[in-house]
Design a protein around this motif. Structure first.
Motif, PDB file in Angstrom:
ATOM      1  N   ASN A 206       0.742 -12.084  -6.898  1.00  0.00           N
ATOM      2  CA  ASN A 206       1.285 -12.470  -5.597  1.00  0.00           C
ATOM      3  C   ASN A 206       0.317 -11.894  -4.228  1.00  0.00           C
ATOM      4  O   ASN A 206      -0.011 -13.078  -3.533  1.00  0.00           O
ATOM      5  N   GLU A 207       0.040 -10.786  -4.546  1.00  0.00           N
ATOM      6  CA  GLU A 207      -0.502  -9.700  -3.461  1.00  0.00           C
ATOM      7  C   GLU A 207      -1.983  -9.990  -3.681  1.00  0.00           C
ATOM      8  O   GLU A 207      -2.720  -9.410  -2.805  1.00  0.00           O
ATOM      9  N   LYS A 208      -2.654  -9.858  -5.194  1.00  0.00           N
ATOM     10  CA  LYS A 208      -3.583 -10.122  -5.962  1.00  0.00           C
ATOM     11  C   LYS A 208      -4.395  -8.583  -5.507  1.00  0.00           C
ATOM     12  O   LYS A 208      -4.790  -8.052  -4.978  1.00  0.00           O
ATOM     13  N   ARG A 209      -3.603  -7.827  -6.012  1.00  0.00           N
ATOM     14  CA  ARG A 209      -3.917  -6.228  -5.775  1.00  0.00           C
ATOM     15  C   ARG A 209      -2.610  -5.539  -6.580  1.00  0.00           C
ATOM     16  O   ARG A 209      -2.072  -6.321  -7.199  1.00  0.00           O
ATOM     17  N   ILE A 210      -3.690  -4.501  -6.922  1.00  0.00           N
ATOM     18  CA  ILE A 210      -3.033  -3.052  -8.065  1.00  0.00           C
ATOM     19  C   ILE A 210      -3.066  -2.063  -8.183  1.00  0.00           C
ATOM     20  O   ILE A 210      -3.180  -1.232  -6.894  1.00  0.00           O
ATOM     21  N   PHE A 211      -1.660  -1.563  -8.579  1.00  0.00           N
ATOM     22  CA  PHE A 211      -1.662  -0.673  -8.247  1.00  0.00           C
ATOM     23  C   PHE A 211      -1.415   0.340  -9.838  1.00  0.00           C
ATOM     24  O   PHE A 211      -0.747  -0.267 -10.520  1.00  0.00           O
ATOM     25  N   PRO A 212      -1.899   1.743  -8.934  1.00  0.00           N
ATOM     26  CA  PRO A 212      -1.983   2.581 -11.021  1.00  0.00           C
ATOM     27  C   PRO A 212      -0.706   3.360 -10.891  1.00  0.00           C
ATOM     28  O   PRO A 212       0.057   2.976  -9.825  1.00  0.00           O
ATOM     29  N   ARG A 213      -0.598   3.259 -12.576  1.00  0.00           N
ATOM     30  CA  ARG A 213       0.719   3.725 -12.422  1.00  0.00           C
ATOM     31  C   ARG A 213       0.124   5.238 -12.872  1.00  0.00           C
ATOM     32  O   ARG A 213      -0.839   5.579 -13.146  1.00  0.00           O
ATOM     33  N   GLU A 214       2.144   6.240 -12.809  1.00  0.00           N
ATOM     34  CA  GLU A 214       1.877   7.469 -12.753  1.00  0.00           C
ATOM     35  C   GLU A 214       0.643   7.653 -14.335  1.00  0.00           C
ATOM     36  O   GLU A 214       0.008   8.660 -14.809  1.00  0.00           O
ATOM     37  N   GLU A 215       0.833   6.375 -15.423  1.00  0.00           N
ATOM     38  CA  GLU A 215       0.226   7.246 -17.079  1.00  0.00           C
ATOM     39  C   GLU A 215      -1.092   7.543 -16.257  1.00  0.00           C
ATOM     40  O   GLU A 215      -2.190   7.933 -17.248  1.00  0.00           O
ATOM     41  N   LEU A 216      -2.098   6.102 -15.501  1.00  0.00           N
ATOM     42  CA  LEU A 216      -3.137   5.986 -15.777  1.00  0.00           C
ATOM     43  C   LEU A 216      -3.896   7.444 -14.419  1.00  0.00           C
ATOM     44  O   LEU A 216      -4.780   8.096 -14.827  1.00  0.00           O
ATOM     45  N   TYR A 217      -2.677   8.211 -14.083  1.00  0.00           N
ATOM     46  CA  TYR A 217      -3.670   9.387 -13.883  1.00  0.00           C
ATOM     47  C   TYR A 217      -3.484  10.754 -14.324  1.00  0.00           C
ATOM     48  O   TYR A 217      -4.106  11.680 -14.453  1.00  0.00           O
ATOM     49  N   GLU A 218      -2.515  10.326 -15.416  1.00  0.00           N
ATOM     50  CA  GLU A 218      -2.428  11.642 -16.559  1.00  0.00           C
ATOM     51  C   GLU A 218      -3.908  10.935 -17.450  1.00  0.00           C
ATOM     52  O   GLU A 218      -4.236  12.386 -17.217  1.00  0.00           O
ATOM     53  N   ARG A 219      -4.072   9.520 -17.586  1.00  0.00           N
ATOM     54  CA  ARG A 219      -5.959   9.693 -18.000  1.00  0.00           C
ATOM     55  C   ARG A 219      -6.505  10.135 -17.490  1.00  0.00           C
ATOM     56  O   ARG A 219      -7.590  10.595 -17.856  1.00  0.00           O
TER      57      ARG A 219
END
Length: 252
Positions: A206-219
């Motif tokens: 709806n917002e056309k926006r991407i939010f990183p998850r904690e898993e991405l920060y770990e990666r």
């Protein structure tokens, strides 16, 4: 090392669960059971190694990482194109890689102060940054030296990117995101869906926006920061965008 039948069963359950889910919390019963038994966890590592994979333990989650070469689970471009039929040409795949790197570079600003749930990027922001990158890189690649230095086919990527509309007519009429190589938004969505399927980001359509998850920060923290190619391209993207922003301010 010899493993008992029970250890092999524990390891195989977790391994195939990781194949399906990509990332598993250490609190998950299957992970907790395997981690409590050194033999079972060793068997898990052995299975992963034999399959051309490895297990990354961040202290909070287990990540299954596929080696780019020598793995039965790695995909070359032809296999990837068969799986993702919307990716029509190799150049589109190269652009998607740049799109993903732009997003990662923006999120990876300070490895000690990640802000899960707060950091995000819109599709328009990504599109603008990719356009700025290709414009700047083309200016530095008049004789192809920049492309050779960075092993990037700038000319081909720029040609395809500039030929694309921001959205297709159907995307505009539906006001929704759709995947495919027919528009810039479609290519961006392809890249972000690849991250979402790895459980690394959340996409708000709806917002056309991407939010990183904690898993991405770990990666990023436990894998990408040890990869020279990632660090070099991240630094290049950061420098290029900073210089372009400086030129824009100077113009005013």
């Amino acid at each position: 090392m010899n493993y008992s039948l029970e250890q092999l069963q524990q390891a195989s359950r977790l391994f195939f669960d990781l194949l399906r889910r990509k990332v598993i919390s250490l609190d998950d019963p299957a992970a907790a059971e395997c981690l409590q038994d050194n033999g079972a966890y060793d068997a898990l590592q052995y299975m992963a190694k034999e399959g051309g994979c490895r297990i990354m333990n961040s202290g909070h989650r287990l990540h299954l990482l596929v080696n780019p070469l020598g793995s039965g689970f790695a995909s070359n471009f032809t296999q990837l194109r068969n799986k993702y039929s919307r990716i029509e040409r190799k150049t589109h795949l190269h652009i998607i890689n740049i799109i993903i790197l732009v997003f990662l570079a923006e999120m990876d600003q300070d490895e000690h102060h990640f802000k899960p749930g707060q950091d995000s990027m819109s599709y328009i922001q990504i599109s603008d940054q990719v356009s700025s990158l290709f414009q700047a890189w083309m200016e530095m690649d008049s004789e192809g030296g920049f492309s050779r230095q960075w092993r990037l086919d700038i000319q081909a990527m720029h040609k395809v990117w500039t030929s694309l509309y921001m959205q297709t007519k159907s995307q505009e009429e539906a006001d929704s995101l759709s995947r495919g190589a027919g528009s810039r938004i479609g290519l961006i969505h392809e890249g972000m869906k690849l991250l979402e399927e790895e459980h690394l980001v959340f996409i708000s359509e709806n917002e056309k926006r991407i939010f990183p998850r904690e898993e991405l920060y770990e990666r990023m923290r436990y894998l990408y920061h040890d990869v020279d190619r990632y660090k070099e391209l991240k630094a290049l993207i950061g420098r290029t965008l900073t210089e372009k922003e400086g030129e824009a301010h100077a113009a005013y």
